[in-house]
Design a protein around this motif. Structure first.
Motif, PDB file in Angstrom:
ATOM      1  N   VAL A  23     181.992  25.336  15.436  1.00 16.31           N
ATOM      2  CA  VAL A  23     181.150  24.273  15.994  1.00 16.31           C
ATOM      3  C   VAL A  23     181.515  22.957  15.309  1.00 16.31           C
ATOM      4  CG1 VAL A  23     178.803  23.526  16.510  1.00 16.31           C
ATOM      5  CG2 VAL A  23     179.284  25.965  16.244  1.00 16.31           C
ATOM      6  N   SER A  24     181.811  21.947  16.117  1.00 20.13           N
ATOM      7  CA  SER A  24     182.227  20.647  15.558  1.00 20.13           C
ATOM      8  C   SER A  24     181.010  19.770  15.283  1.00 20.13           C
ATOM      9  CB  SER A  24     183.143  19.936  16.548  1.00 20.13           C
ATOM     10  OG  SER A  24     182.375  19.516  17.667  1.00 20.13           O
ATOM     11  N   ASN A  25     181.251  18.604  14.713  1.00 22.17           N
ATOM     12  CA  ASN A  25     180.144  17.678  14.425  1.00 22.17           C
ATOM     13  C   ASN A  25     179.506  17.131  15.691  1.00 22.17           C
ATOM     14  OD1 ASN A  25     180.050  17.942  11.730  1.00 22.17           O
ATOM     15  ND2 ASN A  25     180.851  15.911  11.219  1.00 22.17           N
ATOM     16  N   SER A  26     180.220  17.192  16.820  1.00 22.55           N
ATOM     17  CA  SER A  26     179.618  16.732  18.077  1.00 22.55           C
ATOM     18  C   SER A  26     178.706  17.798  18.675  1.00 22.55           C
ATOM     19  CB  SER A  26     180.709  16.387  19.093  1.00 22.55           C
ATOM     20  OG  SER A  26     181.380  17.569  19.486  1.00 22.55           O
ATOM     21  N   GLY A  27     178.760  19.031  18.127  1.00 19.87           N
ATOM     22  CA  GLY A  27     177.966  20.135  18.669  1.00 19.87           C
ATOM     23  C   GLY A  27     178.737  20.959  19.692  1.00 19.87           C
ATOM     24  N   ASP A  28     179.958  20.557  20.017  1.00 25.49           N
ATOM     25  CA  ASP A  28     180.781  21.376  20.925  1.00 25.49           C
ATOM     26  C   ASP A  28     181.269  22.601  20.154  1.00 25.49           C
ATOM     27  OD1 ASP A  28     181.069  19.634  23.390  1.00 25.49           O
ATOM     28  OD2 ASP A  28     181.652  18.247  21.803  1.00 25.49           O
ATOM     29  N   PHE A  29     181.477  23.696  20.872  1.00 26.03           N
ATOM     30  CA  PHE A  29     181.895  24.913  20.181  1.00 26.03           C
ATOM     31  C   PHE A  29     183.009  25.619  20.936  1.00 26.03           C
ATOM     32  CE2 PHE A  29     178.438  26.207  22.983  1.00 26.03           C
ATOM     33  CZ  PHE A  29     178.962  27.325  23.607  1.00 26.03           C
ATOM     34  N   HIS A  65     191.994   9.271  12.574  1.00 28.08           N
ATOM     35  CA  HIS A  65     192.148   7.830  12.371  1.00 28.08           C
ATOM     36  C   HIS A  65     192.093   7.051  13.681  1.00 28.08           C
ATOM     37  CE1 HIS A  65     193.046   8.789   8.280  1.00 28.08           C
ATOM     38  NE2 HIS A  65     193.992   9.623   8.675  1.00 28.08           N
ATOM     39  N   ALA A  66     192.071   7.749  14.819  1.00 29.57           N
ATOM     40  CA  ALA A  66     192.094   7.041  16.110  1.00 29.57           C
ATOM     41  C   ALA A  66     190.720   6.439  16.398  1.00 29.57           C
ATOM     42  CB  ALA A  66     192.485   8.012  17.224  1.00 29.57           C
ATOM     43  N   ALA A  67     190.691   5.124  16.637  1.00 27.42           N
ATOM     44  CA  ALA A  67     189.404   4.438  16.832  1.00 27.42           C
ATOM     45  C   ALA A  67     188.681   4.982  18.066  1.00 27.42           C
ATOM     46  CB  ALA A  67     189.643   2.936  16.977  1.00 27.42           C
ATOM     47  N   GLY A  68     189.423   5.305  19.124  1.00 27.94           N
ATOM     48  CA  GLY A  68     188.802   5.794  20.351  1.00 27.94           C
ATOM     49  C   GLY A  68     188.037   7.086  20.101  1.00 27.94           C
ATOM     50  N   SER A  69     188.649   8.019  19.352  1.00 26.85           N
ATOM     51  CA  SER A  69     187.988   9.299  19.058  1.00 26.85           C
ATOM     52  C   SER A  69     186.737   9.075  18.225  1.00 26.85           C
ATOM     53  CB  SER A  69     188.918  10.225  18.266  1.00 26.85           C
ATOM     54  OG  SER A  69     190.105  10.407  18.948  1.00 26.85           O
ATOM     55  N   ARG A  70     186.848   8.149  17.255  1.00 27.99           N
ATOM     56  CA  ARG A  70     185.685   7.904  16.383  1.00 27.99           C
ATOM     57  C   ARG A  70     184.520   7.342  17.195  1.00 27.99           C
ATOM     58  NH1 ARG A  70     189.050   5.357  12.597  1.00 27.99           N
ATOM     59  NH2 ARG A  70     188.010   3.400  13.037  1.00 27.99           N
ATOM     60  N   ARG A  71     184.850   6.404  18.119  1.00 27.72           N
ATOM     61  CA  ARG A  71     183.780   5.796  18.934  1.00 27.72           C
ATOM     62  C   ARG A  71     183.138   6.839  19.842  1.00 27.72           C
ATOM     63  NH1 ARG A  71     187.037   1.191  19.430  1.00 27.72           N
ATOM     64  NH2 ARG A  71     187.848   1.921  21.424  1.00 27.72           N
ATOM     65  N   LEU A  72     183.978   7.693  20.435  1.00 27.92           N
ATOM     66  CA  LEU A  72     183.451   8.716  21.343  1.00 27.92           C
ATOM     67  C   LEU A  72     182.539   9.680  20.578  1.00 27.92           C
ATOM     68  CD1 LEU A  72     183.540   9.667  24.220  1.00 27.92           C
ATOM     69  CD2 LEU A  72     185.619  10.969  23.703  1.00 27.92           C
ATOM     70  N   LEU A  73     182.991  10.087  19.398  1.00 27.84           N
ATOM     71  CA  LEU A  73     182.179  11.003  18.597  1.00 27.84           C
ATOM     72  C   LEU A  73     180.863  10.325  18.208  1.00 27.84           C
ATOM     73  CD1 LEU A  73     181.801  13.660  17.117  1.00 27.84           C
ATOM     74  CD2 LEU A  73     183.139  12.757  15.210  1.00 27.84           C
ATOM     75  N   ALA A  74     180.920   9.050  17.810  1.00 30.38           N
ATOM     76  CA  ALA A  74     179.696   8.333  17.411  1.00 30.38           C
ATOM     77  C   ALA A  74     178.725   8.256  18.590  1.00 30.38           C
ATOM     78  CB  ALA A  74     180.055   6.933  16.915  1.00 30.38           C
ATOM     79  N   SER A  75     179.250   8.017  19.796  1.00 31.32           N
ATOM     80  CA  SER A  75     178.326   7.903  20.930  1.00 31.32           C
ATOM     81  C   SER A  75     177.740   9.272  21.285  1.00 31.32           C
ATOM     82  CB  SER A  75     178.990   7.235  22.127  1.00 31.32           C
ATOM     83  OG  SER A  75     179.849   8.125  22.757  1.00 31.32           O
ATOM     84  N   ARG A  76     178.525  10.341  21.100  1.00 32.82           N
ATOM     85  CA  ARG A  76     177.970  11.684  21.345  1.00 32.82           C
ATOM     86  C   ARG A  76     176.839  11.981  20.367  1.00 32.82           C
ATOM     87  NH1 ARG A  76     181.328  15.412  23.871  1.00 32.82           N
ATOM     88  NH2 ARG A  76     179.608  16.853  23.599  1.00 32.82           N
ATOM     89  N   LEU A  77     177.039  11.595  19.103  1.00 32.32           N
ATOM     90  CA  LEU A  77     176.010  11.862  18.097  1.00 32.32           C
ATOM     91  C   LEU A  77     174.753  11.037  18.384  1.00 32.32           C
ATOM     92  CD1 LEU A  77     178.176  12.003  14.841  1.00 32.32           C
ATOM     93  CD2 LEU A  77     177.214  13.899  16.142  1.00 32.32           C
ATOM     94  N   ALA A  78     174.944   9.765  18.791  1.00 28.67           N
ATOM     95  CA  ALA A  78     173.792   8.907  19.096  1.00 28.67           C
ATOM     96  C   ALA A  78     173.011   9.483  20.273  1.00 28.67           C
ATOM     97  CB  ALA A  78     174.254   7.489  19.401  1.00 28.67           C
ATOM     98  N   ALA A  79     173.716   9.997  21.277  1.00 27.51           N
ATOM     99  CA  ALA A  79     173.039  10.576  22.445  1.00 27.51           C
ATOM    100  C   ALA A  79     172.175  11.758  22.012  1.00 27.51           C
ATOM    101  CB  ALA A  79     174.062  11.011  23.483  1.00 27.51           C
ATOM    102  N   ARG A  80     172.672  12.553  21.069  1.00 29.68           N
ATOM    103  CA  ARG A  80     171.905  13.718  20.619  1.00 29.68           C
ATOM    104  C   ARG A  80     170.664  13.315  19.832  1.00 29.68           C
ATOM    105  NH1 ARG A  80     173.739  18.936  20.549  1.00 29.68           N
ATOM    106  NH2 ARG A  80     175.683  19.243  21.666  1.00 29.68           N
ATOM    107  N   GLN A  81     170.719  12.163  19.163  1.00 27.96           N
ATOM    108  CA  GLN A  81     169.609  11.738  18.308  1.00 27.96           C
ATOM    109  C   GLN A  81     168.588  10.896  19.046  1.00 27.96           C
ATOM    110  OE1 GLN A  81     169.407  11.434  14.389  1.00 27.96           O
ATOM    111  NE2 GLN A  81     170.071  13.506  14.851  1.00 27.96           N
ATOM    112  N   SER A  82     168.935  10.411  20.253  1.00 26.00           N
ATOM    113  CA  SER A  82     168.163   9.314  20.841  1.00 26.00           C
ATOM    114  C   SER A  82     166.705   9.670  21.100  1.00 26.00           C
ATOM    115  CB  SER A  82     168.817   8.855  22.142  1.00 26.00           C
ATOM    116  OG  SER A  82     168.867   9.938  23.034  1.00 26.00           O
ATOM    117  N   THR A  83     166.407  10.953  21.318  1.00 29.08           N
ATOM    118  CA  THR A  83     165.030  11.282  21.682  1.00 29.08           C
ATOM    119  C   THR A  83     164.075  11.245  20.503  1.00 29.08           C
ATOM    120  OG1 THR A  83     165.726  13.565  21.529  1.00 29.08           O
ATOM    121  CG2 THR A  83     165.457  12.672  23.732  1.00 29.08           C
ATOM    122  N   VAL A  84     164.584  11.217  19.270  1.00 26.36           N
ATOM    123  CA  VAL A  84     163.658  11.221  18.136  1.00 26.36           C
ATOM    124  C   VAL A  84     163.719   9.959  17.300  1.00 26.36           C
ATOM    125  CG1 VAL A  84     163.440  13.704  17.845  1.00 26.36           C
ATOM    126  CG2 VAL A  84     165.310  12.502  16.740  1.00 26.36           C
TER     127      VAL A  84
END
Ligand code: SF4
Ligand code: SF4
Length: 481
Positions: A23-29, A65-84
């Motif tokens: 399971v990755s930090n984005s929650g994908d498995f 190190h790829a900025a695109g991957s980092r941004r995508l991962l950050a937005s996935r994490l924010a989406a998971r947190q947004s309800t609380v």
């Protein structure tokens, strides 16, 4: 052009002989055999190209190190947190403890007398005003008891006050009343219809089981609740009532009959809930409690029965599985409060109790009813900032951060789950009990393992799981009476 295949942060857990879940930090498995797991851990470039592509899409491999991957991962994490993160959105008001039931797992006053067990109108008005200090864009206000319909005047007062204030604020507000429905009448329904109030009730199973779990003097609690459900549906519409069950030792032999009862009564979901260890449930432990194995055996049979009805074309779903599957399979977290890191209790949920104090959860106020008042966040009337700055809440946040708790930091399921500090406190008198020693952790670990194994082994179940995960509404905390 070559693409880097760095390992991104992930955690691996064996769920069957020869089968692991990563399971990755984005929650994908991803499911991996032992050989592939070894390659992933030692030499990911030697995995097949197809496998590497899958693991990159799941943020298990990638170019860190790829900025695109980092941004995508950050937005996935924010989406998971947004309800609380938006502020308290579920506000539970315990107007009174008055109740004619003597449910074996409940802590309430066993009397219809209101003296000393009911909020004053001044306290209720303060609670209503505090709700609007929350920045949450949508609000749910839920009335609990006791039996809140014994003081319908307080529900009217609060709903009207909140609705009047909301004419300026114009936020979507959902009202819920958790009730046995025994006292529901035409006047109440007319008011509920006008203010779009939903009802939540308890059905523990067929009449014999329900009446044994939930005694009242006439021994007809089941019959009266079912009459209340039918009456509410006639007056307020077919989707106006949800129901919850609580599992006692007497339930363990009857999972199929309990699920069948929910189907017969036309409910679209059933939440197979274990007994909490609070209130009279703890005092009656020797008569009604069971161990984890007893509950999980029961759970599996109940889930199988739900799936049986699905195959027959009945659209019922099991809520505990749906919540876990939402975590595993959906980019947006439905916000179930007991599985947030740090805890959402006290951050997304507040309980305004009949005793004049604010608590982070139902369980915390039940502990207070048993004499332990140490989980109070403040008095009703204190500002939301004061309540949320409480040292109790700070301690809860520290004890429920998966990055800090040693058991959780290495747990494969730490993107889906978190320790429950109040469960730990109830068990051991301290919030920082190792999560692996708590009932909450043991059940959630079992459930994630079980669902992962089923998804890996059974494509029909995997399809069903995807549908349940994306079910649009999962109540953030479910209450009944
Ligand atoms: S509470 Fe248990 S199952 Fe949940 S993340 Fe922590 S260790 Fe894992
Ligand atoms: S669970 Fe609800 S109905 Fe039963 S005793 Fe408690 S307050 Fe009353």
């Amino acid at each position: 052009m070559t693409y880097r295949a760095d390992r991104l942060p992930f955690r691996v857990r064996r769920i069957d002989p020869e089968l692991n879940i990563a399971v990755s930090n984005s929650g994908d498995f991803a499911f991996l055999g032992d050989a592939e797991t070894d390659l992933l851990l030692t030499s990911p470039s030697d995995l097949s190209v197809v496998r590497q592509a899958e693991l990159k899409s799941k943020f298990i491999l990638g170019d860190r190190h790829a900025a695109g991957s980092r941004r995508l991962l950050a937005s996935r994490l924010a989406a998971r947190q947004s309800t609380v993160t938006a502020g308290p959105s579920l506000h539970i008001i315990v107007t009174t403890l008055g109740c004619s039931h003597s449910c074996r797992y409940c802590q309430v006053s066993r009397s219809l007398s209101s003296d000393g067990f009911t909020l004053s109108k001044e306290q209720l008005a303060s609670a209503c005003d505090t709700i609007f200090q929350s920045k949450a864009p949508t609000l749910t206000v839920e009335f609990q008891g006791g039996e809140p319909l014994t003081r319908f005047d307080l529900i009217e007062f609060a709903v009207e006050r909140i609705s009047a204030r909301n004419r300026d604020e114009n936020r979507p507000i959902r009202f819920v009343v958790a009730s046995t429905l025994h006292l529901l009448d035409d006047r109440m329904c007319e008011f509920f219809k006008r203010h779009k109030v939903y009802l939540s009730t308890s059905i523990d199973g067929p009449a014999s089981l329900h009446n044994a779990n939930r005694p009242i003097p006439g021994r007809d609690a089941y019959e009266r609740t079912v009459r209340g459900i039918e009456f509410a549906r006639q007056r307020l519409g077919p989707d106006s009532v949800a129901a919850l069950m609580t599992t006692t030792r007497a339930s363990l032999q009857h999972p199929e009959a309990i699920v069948d009862e929910y189907v017969r009564l036309g409910f679209e979901d059933i939440f197979v809930r274990g007994l909490s260890d609070y209130g009279f449930a703890r005092r009656n432990r020797s008569a009604i409690a069971y161990d984890l194995k007893g509950f999980t055996d029961f759970y599996v049979r109940a889930l199988e029965r739900v799936l049986h009805w699905n195959r027959e074309g009945v659209g019922i779903r099991e809520v505990a599985a749906s919540i876990a599957l939402n975590k595993m399979l959906c980019p947006f977290d439905a916000g179930y409060v007991n599985l947030q890191s740090p805890t959402a209790l006290g951050r997304a949920v507040l309980v305004y109790n009949y005793d004049g104090f604010v608590y982070p959860s139902d369980e915390a106020r039940m502990l207070a009813a048993m004499g332990d008042e140490s989980l109070r966040l403040g008095e009703i009337g204190a500002s939301l900032d004061e309540i949320q700055g409480s040292p109790v809440l700070e301690a809860m946040i520290r004890a429920s951060d998966v990055e800090v708790c040693s058991d959780c930091a290495s747990c494969a399921y730490n993107r889906y789950c978190a320790p429950d500090p109040i469960d730990a406190y109830s068990q051991a008198g301290r919030m920082d009990l190792a999560p692996s020693q708590t009932r909450h952790c043991q059940f959630q670990m079992w459930l994630f393992d079980y669902l992962a194994r089923r998804i890996a082994a059974d494509r029909h179940f995997a399809r069903r799981a995807t549908r349940w995960a994306q079910y649009p509404v999962i109540d953030r905390e479910r209450s009944s009476c």
